[in-house]
Motif scaffolding. Structure first.
Motif, PDB file in Angstrom:
ATOM      1  N   ILE A 148      -3.955  -6.816  -5.615  1.00 22.90           N
ATOM      2  CA  ILE A 148      -4.248  -6.177  -4.119  1.00 22.90           C
ATOM      3  C   ILE A 148      -3.100  -5.590  -3.639  1.00 22.90           C
ATOM      4  O   ILE A 148      -1.957  -6.179  -3.574  1.00 22.90           O
ATOM      5  CB  ILE A 148      -4.892  -7.169  -3.289  1.00 22.90           C
ATOM      6  CG1 ILE A 148      -6.148  -7.903  -3.918  1.00 22.90           C
ATOM      7  CG2 ILE A 148      -5.031  -6.576  -1.949  1.00 22.90           C
ATOM      8  CD1 ILE A 148      -7.332  -7.140  -3.887  1.00 22.90           C
ATOM      9  N   LEU A 149      -3.083  -4.167  -3.582  1.00 22.11           N
ATOM     10  CA  LEU A 149      -1.904  -3.566  -3.011  1.00 22.11           C
ATOM     11  C   LEU A 149      -2.307  -2.989  -1.416  1.00 22.11           C
ATOM     12  O   LEU A 149      -3.241  -2.180  -1.446  1.00 22.11           O
ATOM     13  CB  LEU A 149      -1.701  -2.421  -4.006  1.00 22.11           C
ATOM     14  CG  LEU A 149      -0.432  -1.514  -3.774  1.00 22.11           C
ATOM     15  CD1 LEU A 149       0.095  -0.965  -5.007  1.00 22.11           C
ATOM     16  CD2 LEU A 149      -0.581  -0.331  -2.654  1.00 22.11           C
ATOM     17  N   CYS A 150      -1.561  -3.219  -0.828  1.00 15.71           N
ATOM     18  CA  CYS A 150      -1.737  -2.783   0.496  1.00 15.71           C
ATOM     19  C   CYS A 150      -0.127  -1.995   1.147  1.00 15.71           C
ATOM     20  O   CYS A 150       0.817  -2.917   0.858  1.00 15.71           O
ATOM     21  CB  CYS A 150      -2.166  -3.942   1.651  1.00 15.71           C
ATOM     22  SG  CYS A 150      -3.322  -4.832   1.449  1.00 15.71           S
ATOM     23  N   ASP A 151      -0.271  -0.825   1.590  1.00 18.61           N
ATOM     24  CA  ASP A 151       1.005  -0.125   1.963  1.00 18.61           C
ATOM     25  C   ASP A 151       0.738   1.104   2.857  1.00 18.61           C
ATOM     26  O   ASP A 151      -0.414   1.655   2.783  1.00 18.61           O
ATOM     27  CB  ASP A 151       1.656   0.315   0.544  1.00 18.61           C
ATOM     28  CG  ASP A 151       3.195  -0.003   0.935  1.00 18.61           C
ATOM     29  OD1 ASP A 151       3.636   0.277   1.728  1.00 18.61           O
ATOM     30  OD2 ASP A 151       3.987  -0.642  -0.087  1.00 18.61           O
ATOM     31  N   MET A 152       1.689   1.554   3.196  1.00 19.28           N
ATOM     32  CA  MET A 152       1.772   2.692   3.999  1.00 19.28           C
ATOM     33  C   MET A 152       1.682   3.966   2.903  1.00 19.28           C
ATOM     34  O   MET A 152       2.325   3.887   2.080  1.00 19.28           O
ATOM     35  CB  MET A 152       2.992   3.080   4.944  1.00 19.28           C
ATOM     36  CG  MET A 152       2.848   1.945   6.177  1.00 19.28           C
ATOM     37  SD  MET A 152       4.402   1.876   7.040  1.00 19.28           S
ATOM     38  CE  MET A 152       5.439   0.928   5.977  1.00 19.28           C
ATOM     39  N   VAL A 153       1.207   5.222   3.361  1.00 21.26           N
ATOM     40  CA  VAL A 153       1.102   6.161   2.585  1.00 21.26           C
ATOM     41  C   VAL A 153       1.488   7.501   3.325  1.00 21.26           C
ATOM     42  O   VAL A 153       1.676   7.657   4.469  1.00 21.26           O
ATOM     43  CB  VAL A 153      -0.456   6.580   1.891  1.00 21.26           C
ATOM     44  CG1 VAL A 153      -0.637   5.287   0.855  1.00 21.26           C
ATOM     45  CG2 VAL A 153      -1.553   6.310   2.846  1.00 21.26           C
ATOM     46  N   ARG A 154       1.389   8.632   2.693  1.00 23.02           N
ATOM     47  CA  ARG A 154       1.971   9.901   3.314  1.00 23.02           C
ATOM     48  C   ARG A 154       0.946  10.224   4.314  1.00 23.02           C
ATOM     49  O   ARG A 154       0.105  10.129   4.092  1.00 23.02           O
ATOM     50  CB  ARG A 154       2.050  11.019   1.894  1.00 23.02           C
ATOM     51  CG  ARG A 154       2.614  12.202   2.238  1.00 23.02           C
ATOM     52  CD  ARG A 154       2.766  12.982   1.114  1.00 23.02           C
ATOM     53  NE  ARG A 154       3.663  12.410   0.098  1.00 23.02           N
ATOM     54  CZ  ARG A 154       3.282  12.551  -1.425  1.00 23.02           C
ATOM     55  NH1 ARG A 154       2.381  13.463  -1.580  1.00 23.02           N
ATOM     56  NH2 ARG A 154       3.970  12.061  -2.318  1.00 23.02           N
TER      57      ARG A 154
END
Length: 228
Positions: A148-154
């Motif tokens: 599971i990957l959660c992150d800010m994006v462009r």
């Protein structure tokens, strides 16, 4: 490892204690009902007291401690490098182990195909490149294991500045110079990847994408990837 530690300190505003406190205070927001629904939907079948779970960039260890309440015999492992995060880890559960390692190029060698579930919540944008970690993680995960990957994006610069300076009219008031430099530096660091960039990298590293979900008005993404 020292260079990464210094980079993280700068990335977290230069004040480690403040960054650790912010991590604690934002825990509920970063593990809200939507996150928990996504986690349960993709991980529940893999979780038990026999499971091995790793939290990459685990901060102060709060998520691992929460998991330990439900799975007191599971093998729970956190990876964290920042000393100010490590120093804020209070009363970790007995089945939680913390490994201090640079996730840009991990030196840790977990047994191949030994991990059921892995989480990286707000980690990937802090790495100089994620490929090394993705490749190693795929070896660690069992076939069919979940990442599971959660992150800010462009996002567009205008949207980013509006979010950062919601109460300031840039047409009539210029923010503090140091604050602007910090904002533009963080724009570069927080806007490294489009969601499609991350999914493509994961696929190239041997993962199968099972779900992609944007949130925060498109400023962040949740991805569930399967090791195949």
């Amino acid at each position: 490892m020292q260079n990464t530690t210094e980079y993280l300190r700068r990335h977290h505003g230069g004040n480690g204690d403040k960054a650790a406190e912010k991590t604690v205070q934002s825990y509920a927001k970063n593990h809200d009902a939507d996150f928990r629904l996504f986690w349960e939907s993709h991980c529940a079948a893999h979780l038990s007291d026999h499971a091995s779970v790793i939290d990459l960039g685990c901060g102060t260890g709060l998520w691992l401690n929460e998991l330990a309440q439900t799975y007191p015999q599971a093998k729970l492992t956190g990876f964290e490098l920042a000393p100010y995060m490590l120093n804020r880890m209070d009363s970790l559960a007995s089945n939680v182990e913390i490994i201090s390692d640079d996730l840009n190029n991990p030196s840790t060698e977990l047994a191949n195909h030994s991990v059921d579930v892995a989480l990286a919540n707000l980690l990937i944008h802090e790495l100089h490149q994620p490929v090394t970690l993705f490749c190693k993680l795929r070896r660690w995960l069992k076939p069919g294991g979940v990442f599971i990957l959660c992150d800010m994006v462009r996002q567009p610069l205008a949207d980013y500045l509006q979010h950062q300076y919601a109460d300031i009219d840039l047409a009539s008031q210029t923010p503090d110079y140091t604050a602007l430099v910090d904002a533009f530096q963080h724009f570069q660091e927080h806007n490294r990847y489009h969601p499609e960039d991350i999914t493509a990298l994961l696929q190239q590293c041997g993962f199968e994408i099972s779900a992609v979900e944007t949130f925060k008005k498109g400023r962040a993404v949740r991805i569930a990837a399967i090791s195949v």
